[in-house]
Write an enzyme that holds these catalytic residues in place. Structure first.
Site, short mmCIF file in Angstrom:
data_model
loop_
_atom_site.label_atom_id
_atom_site.label_comp_id
_atom_site.label_asym_id
_atom_site.label_seq_id
_atom_site.Cartn_x
_atom_site.Cartn_y
_atom_site.Cartn_z
N ASP A 1 -20.16 -24.44 -19.75
CA ASP A 1 -19.61 -24.06 -21.09
C ASP A 1 -20.59 -23.67 -22.04
O ASP A 1 -21.51 -24.40 -22.25
CB ASP A 1 -18.84 -25.27 -21.66
CG ASP A 1 -17.83 -24.67 -22.88
OD1 ASP A 1 -18.10 -23.70 -23.42
OD2 ASP A 1 -16.86 -25.08 -23.25
N ALA B 1 -17.25 -14.66 -22.32
CA ALA B 1 -16.81 -14.38 -23.42
C ALA B 1 -15.41 -14.85 -23.75
O ALA B 1 -14.88 -14.91 -22.59
CB ALA B 1 -17.18 -13.07 -24.04
N TYR B 2 -15.12 -15.09 -25.05
CA TYR B 2 -13.57 -15.30 -25.15
C TYR B 2 -13.04 -13.89 -25.30
O TYR B 2 -13.33 -13.00 -26.50
CB TYR B 2 -13.52 -16.01 -26.37
CG TYR B 2 -12.21 -16.41 -26.83
CD1 TYR B 2 -11.05 -16.22 -25.87
CD2 TYR B 2 -11.89 -16.71 -28.17
CE1 TYR B 2 -9.53 -16.60 -26.18
CE2 TYR B 2 -10.57 -16.84 -28.87
CZ TYR B 2 -9.47 -17.06 -27.66
OH TYR B 2 -8.20 -17.27 -28.27
N THR B 3 -12.39 -13.02 -24.60
CA THR B 3 -12.26 -11.84 -24.54
C THR B 3 -10.80 -11.16 -24.82
O THR B 3 -10.59 -10.23 -25.08
CB THR B 3 -12.52 -11.18 -23.12
OG1 THR B 3 -11.61 -11.69 -22.20
CG2 THR B 3 -13.94 -11.26 -22.58
N TYR C 1 -12.98 -10.58 -32.92
CA TYR C 1 -13.55 -10.56 -31.80
C TYR C 1 -15.02 -9.30 -32.15
O TYR C 1 -16.06 -9.74 -31.74
CB TYR C 1 -12.73 -9.85 -30.95
CG TYR C 1 -13.36 -9.18 -29.52
CD1 TYR C 1 -13.77 -10.12 -28.42
CD2 TYR C 1 -13.66 -8.03 -29.45
CE1 TYR C 1 -14.45 -9.78 -27.36
CE2 TYR C 1 -14.23 -7.46 -28.27
CZ TYR C 1 -14.80 -8.41 -27.31
OH TYR C 1 -15.40 -7.99 -26.05
N1 NAP Z 1 -12.83 -6.07 -20.78
C1 NAP Z 1 -13.03 -4.95 -21.99
O1 NAP Z 1 -12.40 -4.08 -21.94
C2 NAP Z 1 -14.54 -5.09 -22.53
C3 NAP Z 1 -14.86 -4.23 -23.40
C4 NAP Z 1 -16.19 -4.27 -24.20
C5 NAP Z 1 -16.99 -5.67 -23.91
N2 NAP Z 1 -16.44 -6.31 -22.86
C6 NAP Z 1 -17.45 -7.68 -22.61
O2 NAP Z 1 -17.82 -7.52 -21.49
C7 NAP Z 1 -17.99 -8.93 -21.21
C8 NAP Z 1 -17.11 -9.09 -19.64
O3 NAP Z 1 -15.81 -8.93 -20.03
P1 NAP Z 1 -14.68 -9.28 -18.81
O4 NAP Z 1 -13.48 -8.63 -19.12
O5 NAP Z 1 -15.36 -9.19 -17.65
O6 NAP Z 1 -14.21 -10.80 -19.34
P2 NAP Z 1 -13.12 -11.78 -18.64
O7 NAP Z 1 -12.40 -11.18 -17.31
O8 NAP Z 1 -12.28 -12.21 -19.85
O9 NAP Z 1 -14.05 -13.01 -18.04
C9 NAP Z 1 -14.54 -14.06 -19.05
C10 NAP Z 1 -15.74 -14.77 -18.60
O10 NAP Z 1 -16.13 -15.44 -19.43
C11 NAP Z 1 -16.06 -17.06 -18.82
N3 NAP Z 1 -15.99 -17.87 -20.17
C12 NAP Z 1 -15.25 -17.55 -21.15
N4 NAP Z 1 -15.39 -18.78 -22.09
C13 NAP Z 1 -16.43 -19.49 -21.36
C14 NAP Z 1 -17.30 -20.67 -22.00
N5 NAP Z 1 -16.81 -21.33 -23.09
N6 NAP Z 1 -18.36 -20.75 -21.37
C15 NAP Z 1 -18.73 -20.26 -20.22
N7 NAP Z 1 -17.99 -19.19 -19.56
C16 NAP Z 1 -16.95 -18.67 -20.37
C17 NAP Z 1 -15.04 -16.89 -18.15
O11 NAP Z 1 -14.92 -18.00 -17.24
P3 NAP Z 1 -13.66 -18.89 -16.43
O12 NAP Z 1 -12.81 -17.67 -15.81
O13 NAP Z 1 -14.52 -19.51 -15.40
O14 NAP Z 1 -13.03 -19.56 -17.48
C18 NAP Z 1 -15.10 -15.72 -17.22
O15 NAP Z 1 -15.86 -15.76 -16.27
C19 NAP Z 1 -17.65 -9.63 -22.20
O16 NAP Z 1 -18.79 -10.32 -22.79
C20 NAP Z 1 -16.63 -8.86 -22.98
O17 NAP Z 1 -16.80 -9.23 -24.21
C21 NAP Z 1 -15.35 -6.33 -22.21
#
Ligand code: NAP
Length: 275
Positions: free
Chosen positions: A31, A55-57, A120
């Protein structure tokens, strides 16, 4: 080391990253809010690079859980940056177009002023600022509108809805750059190999509104569902979205990296989804 390896981008990074030894961790392994554990895990593995995509997305949930948003997205990122500094690892941190207010009408450059409008976005903007203090040579990779087969995303939602409804209303007054997780992962890996530092924008090339994106998704999947344009006001959600968040590719081009068009990326996503 990939932190957030179980998420949408994390999965793409894990499958695209061959040639090097890669350790991928999800929230059950570490974490990132727990500074001591973060340090232990990093000190044990001694990675050359840490790619922090954890991230908390959930952008809307962040509005009602700001403490959690800042604890994970800002303070968790700082914990990782400190561990990187103490162990000599290099760091890529994933950030977002939501650090901008969306009031421009030409593409956002990496150096443009941040002015986030949502919890966010603020958590990401504050993380960027703190990371550059802790580890000035880190790389901050901003992306937007990500989609891929490894998790929930806009095209997946549209395809599920289109399969059951004759018509869909989709927002037409917000513009951005769709980004395929596979293309983003490849660019991040290349940036690591080129020892990138500073702020870099990574999206597929071109831009569109959500309505235009949905229309292309439905067409690409060969569905007859009618897609109708509506305003963001008609589809109000808890977190405000930037009206215009097109990210300029100039910062990425400086590393000699060019991204495919979003329409091409969408076709490859649809093929991958069917396999
Ligand atoms: N999706 C988008 O459109 C978008 C756009 C711009 C930027 N981003 C950024 O790109 C990155 C990846 O996004 P994504 O869509 O792939 O995210 P995601 O699918 O929501 O995955 C989030 C990841 O973060 C982990 N996580 C959450 N809370 C955690 C904590 N407290 N400690 C350790 N791990 C934690 C989750 O682990 P578990 O699943 O094991 O819980 C998961 O592996 C993020 O930084 C996000 O902000 C995303």
């Amino acid at each position: 080391m990939i932190l957030g390896a179980t998420g949408l981008l994390g999965k793409a990074l894990m499958s695209e990253w061959n040639r090097d030894e890669v350790v991928g961790l999800g929230s059950r392994d570490v974490d990132i809010r727990d500074a001591d554990t973060v340090y232990e895990v990093v000190a044990k593995a001694r990675p050359g690079w840490i790619v922090l995509v954890a991230a908390y997305t959930n952008v809307d949930e962040c509005e009602s859980h700001p403490d959690l948003a800042f604890a994970v997205n800002r303070d968790g990122a700082v914990n990782v940056a400190k561990a990187a500094k103490q162990t000599g690892a290099k760091l890529v941190f994933l950030s977002s177009d939501y650090v901008f207010d969306g009031k421009k009408s030409s593409p956002y450059q990496a150096g443009d002023a941040r002015n986030p409008q949502s919890v966010y976005g603020r958590s990401k903007a504050e993380a960027e600022i703190r990371l550059l203090e802790v580890l000035p040579e880190c790389c901050i990779a901003r992306t937007s509108w990500m989609f891929g087969t490894g998790g929930k995303c806009f095209p997946d939602t549209i395809l599920k809805l289109a399969a059951t409804r004759p018509g869909l209303d989709v927002v037409n007054d917000q513009r951005g750059c769709p980004t395929y997780s596979v293309d983003l992962a490849r660019a991040i890996i290349e940036l690591c190999r080129k020892s990138a530092s500073g702020i870099v924008h990574i999206t597929n090339s071109g831009h569109c509104s959500w309505f235009e994106f949905a229309r292309e998704i439905v067409k690409g999947a060969g569905l007859a569902t009618e897609v109708r344009p509506v305003s963001g006001q008609q589809m109000a959600r808890p977190a405000p979205r930037p009206a215009y968040s097109v990210l300029s590719p100039k910062s990425l081009q400086q590393y000699g990296i060019a991204m495919p068009a979003w329409q091409d990326a969408l076709q490859r996503y649809l093929q991958e989804r069917n396999n």
